[in-house]
Design an enzyme around this catalytic site. Sequence first.
Site, short mmCIF file in Angstrom:
data_model
loop_
_atom_site.label_atom_id
_atom_site.label_comp_id
_atom_site.label_asym_id
_atom_site.label_seq_id
_atom_site.Cartn_x
_atom_site.Cartn_y
_atom_site.Cartn_z
CB ILE A 215 38.30 46.78 45.04
CG1 ILE A 215 37.64 45.53 44.44
CG2 ILE A 215 38.22 46.78 46.54
CD1 ILE A 215 38.31 44.23 44.90
CB SER A 216 33.31 47.95 42.32
OG SER A 216 33.72 48.97 41.44
#
Length: 264
Positions: free
Chosen positions: A91-92
């Site tokens: 997840i960025s």
Amino acid sequence: LQPFPALLVITIWFSMNIKNIFGMSNGTGKMQKVGQHALVNSLVQQRLLASPRGIDAMKSVDRAAFIDNRFYNRMYAYADEPAPIGHGQTISAPHMHATVLKLLDAQLKPGHRVLDVGSGSGYLVAVFAKLVLPGGCVLGLEKVPELAQRSISNIQAACPELAAEQGKGWRVEHGNALSEVTKKEDPFHAIHVGAAADELPRILVDKLANGGRMVVPVGPRYTAQRLVTIDKDMDGRVHQRDGGLLVNYVPLTRPSELEDGYAP
């Protein structure tokens, strides 16, 4: 009472309650809301996020609910760093989510269509849905089937108000965006690519609506890439702009490619 025993008691209490203090215990509830709001306020102070609608949408979707404790300690959910979610994917970092929302702000309007490529945990699918509903639609495409299924559960748990919109207002599907999977889809006003393309993906450019914008990292795999914006004007002409922002994303794989062990 001697100073050392008192300090010891305070230290023990703090260690037992640290997750609740910072709102990182289970991704839900009042304390988690505090943690998410503090994170977004920090991004605003850094001028990474400015739109009131974008700020409200990001505050309303708790990042901790999209973190899997098997791969990353949820107590650090509000740290501004990427987090592993399994299967070689992440997840960025929140600052990248904020950057994407800022770049796509004009396209994220009620009634608009959004494509999220490499949707991973489902976090941005939920945020995008908050911005384009009512009347709009978000399609998340994820190459790892387990992540696609898990992201649906994440969204339902984190945003129960979106549950009734599943299938119409938003959906997540397992598939490769560089295949023909979007062939029958209407054009999209906004496309976010959450993986690095080694060249500009023409198949996605073709799916942009007139007046639409795509944000995509472009560059060699496993090294620094540049975050590129692609605009299609109302006459269908395509304009590419490199804002100079260096990023580092996992690869955008082609159909049948075994990168990361997955070839949908």
